[in-house]
Scaffold this motif. Sequence first.
Motif, short mmCIF file in Angstrom:
data_model
loop_
_atom_site.label_atom_id
_atom_site.label_comp_id
_atom_site.label_asym_id
_atom_site.label_seq_id
_atom_site.Cartn_x
_atom_site.Cartn_y
_atom_site.Cartn_z
N ASP B 198 0.91 -1.15 0.13
CA ASP B 198 0.04 0.44 -0.09
C ASP B 198 1.05 1.48 0.02
OD1 ASP B 198 -2.69 -1.78 0.27
OD2 ASP B 198 -2.45 -1.25 2.28
N SER B 204 -2.87 5.06 -1.82
CA SER B 204 -2.93 3.87 -1.41
C SER B 204 -3.05 3.29 -0.36
CB SER B 204 -2.17 2.52 -2.38
OG SER B 204 -1.07 2.23 -2.56
N ARG B 207 -4.98 1.70 2.68
CA ARG B 207 -5.85 0.71 2.29
C ARG B 207 -6.22 -0.31 2.54
NH1 ARG B 207 -6.14 0.57 -4.14
NH2 ARG B 207 -6.11 2.63 -3.72
#
Lengths: 303, 346
Positions: B198, B204, B207
Amino acid sequence: VIDLPARTRRVSGTRLLDLCRERGIASLVDPFMGLPVHLSVLKRHGIAVHGGDLLEWFVRAGEGLIVNDFTILRDAEVAEVVEMLPGRIYPTDLFRAWEGVFFSEDQCRYLSVWHANVHALRSDGQTGLALLGLWHVLCHWLLKARHPDEMLDVPPSELAWHHIRETERWVVSNGKRNTVRRADVATTLAAVRTDAAYLSPPGRSGAKRIDARVWMWEAWWQGDPYLNVERLYRDTVFGGRINDDATYDRAISEVLAASDAPFLIVQSTPRESPRMERLVAAHRTHVEIISPNEDELYIIGKR
Amino acid sequence: LYSAVGDAFAGRRLGFGRRRAALAARFARHRGAGDVAANWVAGALAEIGLIAVVVPADAAPGVRLHLAADAPLHGAHLLGSLVGVPAPAADIVRWHREHDDGTGVPDRLRWDGIPADAAALGIAHAFLEAVEDPQEPRDPAEAVFSLSAESGRRFRIELLAAFRSFFTAGEEWDAPLDLRFPELDEEAALVRLAARIDARDPASEGRSERLATLAGGLAPKLGLDPARAMRLARLVAVGRAADTLAHDDFDPLSRFAREQRTEITRRAAAIAASVPGYAADAPVLADSGRWFEDGAQDPLPALLSLAVVATALRPAEAARRLAAAAGSQLDPDVTRAYLTALGAPT
């Protein structure tokens, strides 16, 4: 066939980088830098580095990798280094003393040509890169002389081209001022202020046991196949004729005393560790020993 | 799983790392190396450092080189942080790309400054790379011969000779090896692996944990095992184990998102299928990439689909858009359970 000793001390730039990052060290000096590839690794990761050595070719290599941030060699310039230039007169017998002893006639001729071509380069950065690249060729030839059937035959100019190109890939800027100097330990340590001083002190009689691949390249750079590098160390702290424990301790202690950096990082061996710890403790209040594996041991003193 | 993720980042056929591990360990045993298990682990995880190498698409060749040169260093750090891994494995990974002539990475160590185990792993890696070359796969004997060109340059002469003698000794070089290791906390290792993947993209970051929290919270309401749901949610991240991957921070219910999600779950399923301990999770992961309208899903993949969409939507519009997608893109039962849990009208 020349002896190529198998006792290279592992000086790892990434290990030093780990030690520096764990302690917030942003600049480092190595007064016995040798071939400064470890400083090049530190430089690449943003640490300001300074080095010193008594052998000129180490310093020249440092000018190519450490001081130089941008200069590389263009194809035409590499070609001008690795091949004999038409119309130019070369002293092709400069290294004849090595012919039949260490190298072939053809190799000795190339060494003479390269010596002239590298000395004719215009910038210190280019000179350092070419010199370092060509050193790999010398190492290749010496190894091939020992193992003629195990290694490929590569034309000298092709080998030289490959290694110079390979060397210059590591030219990088870290946005900081980095220096190298040809000087003894005290001069180097006095010339720069850094967060840490890294020392990988030579063993006793270190100057007498210097690797052939190192002294031969200094001889090549100086254009003197009979050069004796031992004399370069004679007037230094490690150049004394007497090599008893007390003299060696005094020499190390003198080096440690010359540094006013907050951190001292001394690379040692498990056998020498108690002695080095005692010496470092005399100059720094807090001493810790880091031994990531059985071959590497670092004594780190902090003020 | 770490090994398979390393293979995925390096763009290799899945299982390369495990084969390299078996080869490195057998070669270590042949050489009489002290710690065969460390050689196995280093062989398995040699390329896991690529997880921390993020190369911008427009990076110059020099920048690419310098970033890639640090992969072994990142790998060593990662191994050093894993509890239960044999201690020497980290240094074997750190220096397995060094060349005998001092032209390798990351330290440009030379000669006997390179530990023998690391240099041996470099030979095993190069051999297997030649055997499994996607363009020009070589016969093992031919691959051994091809290494000779780098004798004294990339590879230490004595070690290469030892490798030749190991190979000609007729040992089964590619058979798996039965070695004993201390128990690893697999769940903790998966959490860290997903977090690292991530962290490669600021869009991201964190995430997987958001996904796992949502999936773990909703699973009991659907009569599912929350621990398995969380594990699957984290496994979705391994689908993004690729050198370059397009950004996916756009509308999660759009067609672009669907295609990308299908690709990511397909990759995650392939990686999971290649690892015995995670093979059972592969079909669920593959199924979670579909939309409901493509055919009814089991509750577990449907839950994962919803979690991926719900965590990507803005909170202010999540309830409205999820309700609208129920029955078309998302499973209506799972969506209803989620909206009920949110306190939103269903």
